[in-house]
Design a protein around this motif. Structure first.
Motif, PDB file in Angstrom:
ATOM      1  N   TYR A  48      36.111  37.754  40.277  1.00  0.00           N
ATOM      2  CA  TYR A  48      36.243  38.849  39.313  1.00  0.00           C
ATOM      3  C   TYR A  48      37.694  39.309  39.211  1.00  0.00           C
ATOM      4  CZ  TYR A  48      31.333  39.814  38.259  1.00  0.00           C
ATOM      5  OH  TYR A  48      30.046  39.749  37.780  1.00  0.00           O
ATOM      6  N   ASN A  52      39.808  39.107  35.619  1.00  0.00           N
ATOM      7  CA  ASN A  52      40.395  40.299  35.006  1.00  0.00           C
ATOM      8  C   ASN A  52      41.910  40.192  34.923  1.00  0.00           C
ATOM      9  OD1 ASN A  52      38.411  42.768  34.481  1.00  0.00           O
ATOM     10  ND2 ASN A  52      37.607  41.592  36.191  1.00  0.00           N
ATOM     11  N   GLU A  58      44.708  43.162  34.603  1.00  0.00           N
ATOM     12  CA  GLU A  58      44.322  44.326  35.407  1.00  0.00           C
ATOM     13  C   GLU A  58      43.874  43.879  36.790  1.00  0.00           C
ATOM     14  OE1 GLU A  58      41.330  46.209  33.085  1.00  0.00           O
ATOM     15  OE2 GLU A  58      42.766  47.332  31.867  1.00  0.00           O
ATOM     16  N   GLU A  60      41.775  44.627  40.024  1.00  0.00           N
ATOM     17  CA  GLU A  60      40.590  45.390  40.413  1.00  0.00           C
ATOM     18  C   GLU A  60      40.642  45.729  41.895  1.00  0.00           C
ATOM     19  OE1 GLU A  60      38.059  46.479  38.608  1.00  0.00           O
ATOM     20  OE2 GLU A  60      38.716  45.606  36.702  1.00  0.00           O
ATOM     21  N   GLN A  69      41.387  50.242  38.634  1.00  0.00           N
ATOM     22  CA  GLN A  69      42.113  49.205  37.918  1.00  0.00           C
ATOM     23  C   GLN A  69      43.590  49.559  37.848  1.00  0.00           C
ATOM     24  OE1 GLN A  69      40.101  49.014  34.142  1.00  0.00           O
ATOM     25  NE2 GLN A  69      38.681  47.420  34.834  1.00  0.00           N
ATOM     26  N   SER A  77      47.210  39.674  28.990  1.00  0.00           N
ATOM     27  CA  SER A  77      46.748  38.703  29.978  1.00  0.00           C
ATOM     28  C   SER A  77      47.916  38.095  30.738  1.00  0.00           C
ATOM     29  CB  SER A  77      45.953  37.597  29.283  1.00  0.00           C
ATOM     30  OG  SER A  77      46.766  36.926  28.333  1.00  0.00           O
ATOM     31  N   PHE A 133      31.452  45.792  37.255  1.00  0.00           N
ATOM     32  CA  PHE A 133      31.465  44.683  36.301  1.00  0.00           C
ATOM     33  C   PHE A 133      30.118  44.426  35.648  1.00  0.00           C
ATOM     34  CE2 PHE A 133      34.311  43.499  39.932  1.00  0.00           C
ATOM     35  CZ  PHE A 133      35.500  43.805  39.316  1.00  0.00           C
TER      36      PHE A 133
END
Length: 684
Positions: A48, A52, A58, A60, A69, A77, A133
């Motif tokens: 995850y 992200n 970001e 997490e 975040q 990105s 999520f």
């Protein structure tokens, strides 16, 4: 033939994940002596983090409620390579924190305590992922080139070759480093004898910490690799630990090469089974590939009595303390009166929550019997409860047998399954047995609880309400829901099961089981049939769990397979361990305070709306209990905890009562043993 070859090659993607995860498990066991059931959850969380970073830039954090975040690129990105590098660095930090906070304090703990601590980490990470999520599958773009490649008439995506190449490179590096480098030599020395290694200047703690970080990075790499191939979601990723454990067992938790090869072959075999299902219609159409790791685990365990090689360093095998029931009949009567009062005082949601707590208490009693009294770690008790619950529906509908015989037969139907689980326990115990039972629960979840003929399909299996001649014991009647009569029925059955476990604990059979728990060889030397005792405990625990599952069916009206998934068994062991796995009161506390739909959690959810955080709280509580108070909240043996505080409060209240309403012992003349007046008052 080309289609069969295609499916074999396609299985290299999942096989690479199993291989790398299995190698991380090998590292953790070789360095710290821990079989980490949270390994798949760590891979899931790092995946995850990577997705992200790659999609939104970001980072997490593993927290909830507070902002979790951190934007690294203004919402844009990040390049794939940079996102993967940051995610792997994140994995290294996470591994360091987990080792220092959770596993380092447990280096001398019992295997059960270590297992429960890793389960707590797994529950916490999974719950955080669900909250942050959601449970919806997440897809991401491929990491490697996936253009079609044709070899010998077989066309397949070329990324499967990259997956295999990564596994080969990782295996070569690990094998060379841990065989020829000074770090590998230090790892072997610390694993064999930590005290002896310390005399040569090697810190076993530092070496274990470094290996734990490396293993966590490998878990993160596995999670990142599989993300483009299999959609990411918290549940399926966390269960990747089952095939990874099977691969590590094949490698005896020692060989990186054998573990990698076993993981690759297992992935290929699962993919080939998917092909065979379409060819041979007589095969089970659902869940058969997911059952393969369990078959591998059983075969390996059958061939080796000790699949996990013993480490050189001594560790404490201290089991959680065992409670001794005092005046069981009076306690049962008091519990019955208190339960009646609660059933009449509560209504609606709280009454249903109290009844739900009682059904969980029934299954928890089976954990107390099996794990607390006999020391056998089972991660399949909720699966046994599911067998009892679904068989109740079939017995009532197909066989036409009504209550109470249908309830008893449902519990008995779980006994043969419990005996099957208990057979490996004749040669295994501790972590080895936990691995087998987890694989068994995953296999039941994949094959049995997904079968529409057994579970009723999507709509679930209807359960006929309990009735006696002239008496309706159903949970609902007209607008009355839930009814007090049904609550009384569940309360009586729960108390009877509690009395059964208490009677067992106080009798000769209980002493036999405790002797087996303490030392199997010593028990056998004095004439105790250890195999018979273990199988008896598994059978009785299965019967109790089956009764609990049947009561759950009566309560819900219909059952679905999701109620008895593999994770529910893990959660059951977790909450009973937190409450006190060696005590009947621990089962009661587990049912009332820690069950997801129980009284305490429901009450907090109504007034504070925190029910969705129950899994996180359970995970944290499990870790804290394992580290600080391994005997559970209901225990007073450690001298701290809620039970100790309550006991001291009761003692203080009793002292105040004696002081105010009874003469002090000092002012009361002492009587002679024969009841005659005190010596100082006699005429001699």
């Amino acid at each position: 033939m080309s289609s069969y070859m295609l499916f074999l090659i396609l299985g290299l993607g999942s096989g690479a994940t199993y291989a790398i995860l299995g190698q991380g498990l090998v590292l953790k066991y070789r360095s710290a002596g821990v079989v980490d059931f949270a390994h798949g959850a760590v891979a899931m969380f790092i995946a995850y983090v990577f997705i992200n970073l790659r999609g939104f830039g970001e980072l997490e954090l593993p927290v909830v409620l507070i902002p979790h975040q951190i934007s690294l690129n203004g919402g844009a990105s990040l390049p794939t390579a940079l996102a993967a590098l940051i995610a792997l660095g994140y994995a290294a930090v996470l591994g360091l924190v987990l080792y220092l906070v959770v596993y380092r304090p447990l280096q001398n703990a019992s295997p059960l305590t270590r297992v429960c601590a890793s389960v707590g980490v797994m529950l916490g990470l999974e719950a955080i992922a669900v909250l942050n999520f959601s449970t919806q599958p997440v897809a991401t773009n491929p990491l490697f080139p996936s253009s079609p490649l044709k070899v010998s008439g077989v066309t397949f995506p070329e990324d499967r070759l990259f997956f295999t190449g990564v596994v080969i490179v990782v295996s070569v590096v690990l094998a060379l480093v841990y065989r020829y480098s000074r770090f590998g030599l230090a790892t072997r020395a610390a694993a064999e004898n930590g005290r002896g290694a310390a005399l040569t200047g090697i810190s076993a703690v530092r070496v274990a910490c470094q290996n734990w970080v490396i293993a966590t990075v490998l878990a993160g790499a596995a999670g990142i690799l599989i993300a483009p191939v299999a959609n990411l979601d918290p549940n399926s990723y966390t269960l990747f630990v089952v095939p990874a454990l099977a691969a590590a067992l094949v490698g005896r938790f020692q060989s990186f090469w054998i573990t990698a090869l076993a993981g690759l072959l297992m992935g290929c075999a699962q993919s080939e089974i998917n092909k065979l299902i379409t060819v041979w219609s007589w095969l089970p159409q659902q869940g058969l590939p997911d059952a393969l790791p369990f078959v591998v685990i059983i075969v390996v365990m059958a061939l080796r009595s000790r699949s996990v090689v013993a480490r050189g360093e001594d560790s404490s095998d201290r089991n959680p303390s065992i409670g001794r029931p005092r005046a069981p009949l009076r306690t049962a009567a008091a519990c019955f009166v208190a339960g009646l009062i609660l059933l009449y005082v509560f209504d609606g949601v709280l009454r249903f929550a109290f009844i739900s707590s009682l059904t969980v208490t029934c299954v928890a009693l089976s954990v107390v019997l099996l794990t607390g009294y006999v020391g056998q770690v089972s991660l399949a008790q909720m699966s046994l409860a599911g067998i009892g619950g679904f068989m109740l529906g079939h017995i009532s509908a197909s066989w036409g047998i009504g209550f109470p015989w249908s309830l008893i037969l449902a519990g008995l139907c779980a006994v043969p399954v419990g005996l099957i689980i208990g057979l490996p326990a004749l040669r295994l115990r501790g972590v080895n047995l936990a691995v087998v039972t987890l694989g068994f629960a995953a296999a039941l979840d994949a094959v049995v609880f997904t079968s529409s003929s057994f579970t009723g399909g999507i709509g679930g299996l209807p359960i006929a309400a309990p009735r006696l001649p002239g008496v309706n014991l159903a949970i609902s009647q007209g607008n009355a829901y839930p009814r007090v009569a049904f609550g009384v029925l569940v309360l009586v059955i729960t108390i009877l099961l509690g009395l059964l476990v208490a009677r067992l604990r106080l009798g000769a059979t209980g002493r036999m089981l405790l002797a087996i728990r303490s030392n199997e060889r010593a028990a056998g030397s004095v004439g105790i049939n250890v195999a018979q005792g273990k199988l008896f405990a598994f059978a009785l625990a299965a019967f109790i769990a089956g009764i609990g599952g049947a009561l759950t069916g009566y309560m819900q009206g219909e059952l679905t397979g999701d109620s008895f998934a593999a994770f529910t068994s893990i959660s059951m062991l977790a909450i009973v361990f937190v409450a006190g796995v060696g005590r009947i009161s621990g089962a009661v506390v587990a049912g009332i305070m820690f069950s997801a739909a129980g009284l305490f959690v429901t009450f907090l959810n109504i007034h504070l709306n925190i029910g969705k955080y129950q899994a996180i709280v359970a995970g944290i509580a499990l870790v804290l209990t394992a580290v600080q108070n391994p005997d559970g909240l209901a225990s007073t043996s450690t001298g701290r905890g809620p039970a100790v505080a309550i006991e001291r409060l009761c003692d203080r209240a009793a002292g105040e009562y004696r002081k105010r309403f009874r003469p002090s012992d000092e002012s009361r003349p002492a009587a002679s043993p024969n009841g005659s007046p005190p010596i100082k008052n006699r005429i001699i």
